[in-house]
Design an enzyme around this catalytic site. Structure first.
Site, PDB file in Angstrom:
ATOM      1  N   LEU A  76       4.848   3.801  -9.612  1.00 55.33           N
ATOM      2  CA  LEU A  76       4.556   4.242  -8.205  1.00 55.33           C
ATOM      3  C   LEU A  76       3.635   3.886  -7.523  1.00 55.33           C
ATOM      4  CD1 LEU A  76       5.086   7.154 -11.004  1.00 55.33           C
ATOM      5  CD2 LEU A  76       6.774   6.865  -9.206  1.00 55.33           C
ATOM      6  N   CYS A  77       2.646   2.704  -8.064  1.00 56.50           N
ATOM      7  CA  CYS A  77       1.262   3.178  -7.003  1.00 56.50           C
ATOM      8  C   CYS A  77       1.849   2.917  -5.340  1.00 56.50           C
ATOM      9  CB  CYS A  77       0.288   2.143  -7.857  1.00 56.50           C
ATOM     10  SG  CYS A  77       0.625   0.712  -8.488  1.00 56.50           S
TER      11      CYS A  77
END
Length: 461
Positions: free
Chosen positions: A241-242
């Site tokens: 997700l980062c």
């Protein structure tokens, strides 16, 4: 396997008329068509009984002109009416296998029309199963195709037990695992532990991936099953997700950002419909805008569909080859006219043409087709949460496991909500406090249907 003879099957009903295409005057068709009747009316040195997977004895039909064969009298289920399913239905019709059911949950999208040839522009938005069945029945009047629009999990075991053979054209690994477990679970045993051969229903599983594909013949309890080979399927690719949110580097990152992060913010009360052209167009536009912001090229509508639905581009010719292999196995099994595949065929067409067949061995500790108890080593300090994560990420690759101890205590149940809430406190407890050394656990999971997995944990440390 262990099915009725042709004489017994024919005695239950009237003699069927030959396919219209067989008896039509030469002037009414482009050219005379050969059928399987000639092949099935002659003795064969390669009868099924002489092969490595002997399922029955070949009996040549006495009167070819009647066309009453085991193939015309049998009932076949086709699972999936997409690119592979359309080809399978067509091949079944041309092989004279008349009594066919087809089940599929999907509706027709405009992107399907380039290869799923049973559908037309006017069919966009309609049920794939219903449209495919109607097309085959109209074009091939000798056929009797029954459609089922819905999830395969919505049908009970008696539905699957009503067929002589099941051909799978699914593109989803989890659905194929569920079907495999359900059909193998239909096999009955008597008090002495011997199998009731009449309850064995083979699964012919086909799969394609661009210019490669595979067809396999699964004879429950005799050959390896789909679950035996789950390790050959890599886990679904995911993106951190980062990376998606902060440092996108690939067009896939932009698409994942639009579908995973932007959609819930823009439509908090609406779930993204992966089969909706409107929803997918919105995701595509948002992903393209984000890609332009980061100077990333390559975002297309087709790529958006592929990333969101985890789809690998399909090639029509590959579908045709694998479907033909699957239907060929169905004809051989239903009529016993030749040896069945033992048990796996690979097709590779990316660089030239190459195929390879081999016997995929049964996995000794397969949780579906063997009765062995799964053994697992676990630290005494490991919690129930860690065990569940291990069941998800380990060799079993479960999706939402429920666990019950050997004493009958429910350790964790994700559904229904009330039971999940009641068992949630156990998640933080160590397994050594929940069960004793060597105590047997019963694990159930949606991907394995009604098939429970028995698990024994050996504590270490």
């Amino acid at each position: 396997m262990g099915k009725r003879s042709l004489k017994e099957m024919a005695a239950e009903g009237n003699q069927l008329k030959p396919m219209d295409i067989d008896n039509a005057p030469t002037s009414s068709r482009m050219a005379p068509r050969a059928t399987l009747l000639t092949l099935l009316s002659r003795p064969s040195p390669f009868g099924n009984e002489t092969g490595p997977l002997a399922c029955g004895e070949f009996e040549p039909i006495p009167k070819p002109e009647t066309s009453a064969t085991a193939a015309t009298l049998s009932k076949v289920l086709v699972v999936g009416a997409g690119g592979l399913g359309c080809e399978i239905l067509k091949d079944l019709a041309m092989s004279g296998i008349r009594n066919v059911d087809v089940i599929d949950l999907d509706t027709i999208d405009v992107t399907n029309l380039n290869r799923q040839f049973l559908f037309r522009q006017k069919d966009v938005g309609a049920s794939k199963a219903e449209t495919a069945a109607a097309f085959i029945n109209e074009r091939c009047p000798w056929m009797n195709v029954t459609a089922h629009h819905g999830m395969i999990q919505d049908k009970d075991s008696s539905f699957y037990a009503s067929f002589n053979c099941i051909i799978s054209g699914l593109d989803n690994v989890e659905a194929r695992r569920w079907l495999n477990s359900t059909v193998i679970g239909l096999v009955d045993f008597d008090e002495q532990g011997d199998m009731d051969l009449s309850t064995i229903i083979p699964i012919i599983d086909g799969g394609t991936e661009a210019f490669s594909g595979q067809a396999r013949f699964i004879l429950p309890r005799f050959t390896s099953c789909f679950e035996c080979t789950i390790d050959s399927f890599p886990p679904q690719t995911s993106f951190p997700l980062c990376t998606i949110a902060e440092t996108p580097r690939r067009p896939e990152h932009c698409i994942a950002y639009a579908s995973i992060l932007q959609w819930p913010k823009e439509f908090p009360d609406k779930k993204l419909d992966k089969d909706s052209p409107e929803d997918m167009t919105w995701v595509y536009k948002q992903a393209k805008a984000r890609a332009e912001k980061y100077n990333i090229g390559g975002v297309t509508y087709m790529m958006t569909m592929g990333v969101v639905k985890n789809i690998i581009p399909a090639v029509a010719s590959t579908n045709a080859i694998i479907a033909a292999a699957c239907v060929n196995e169905a004809v051989k099994y239903l009529t016993f006219c030749s040896h069945n595949l033992n048990s796996y065929m690979m097709y590779m067409g990316a660089e030239g043409l190459h195929s390879h067949t081999f016997a995929y061995e049964q996995k000794p500790d397969c949780p579906v087709c063997t009765s062995s108890i799964q053994k697992l080593e676990l630290s005494k300090s490991a919690t129930l949460t860690e065990l569940i994560q291990l069941l998800r990420d380990g060799s079993l690759r479960l999706s939402g496991p429920s666990l019950v101890s050997g004493s009958g205590t429910t350790l964790y149940m994700p559904k229904p909500q009330a039971l999940e809430k009641a068992t949630r406190p156990n998640l933080k407890k160590t397994m050594s406090t929940l069960i004793g050394e060597g105590e047997e656990l019963v694990v159930t999971d949606p991907v394995l249907g009604d098939k429970p997995v028995k698990l024994v944990i050996a504590f270490t440390g």
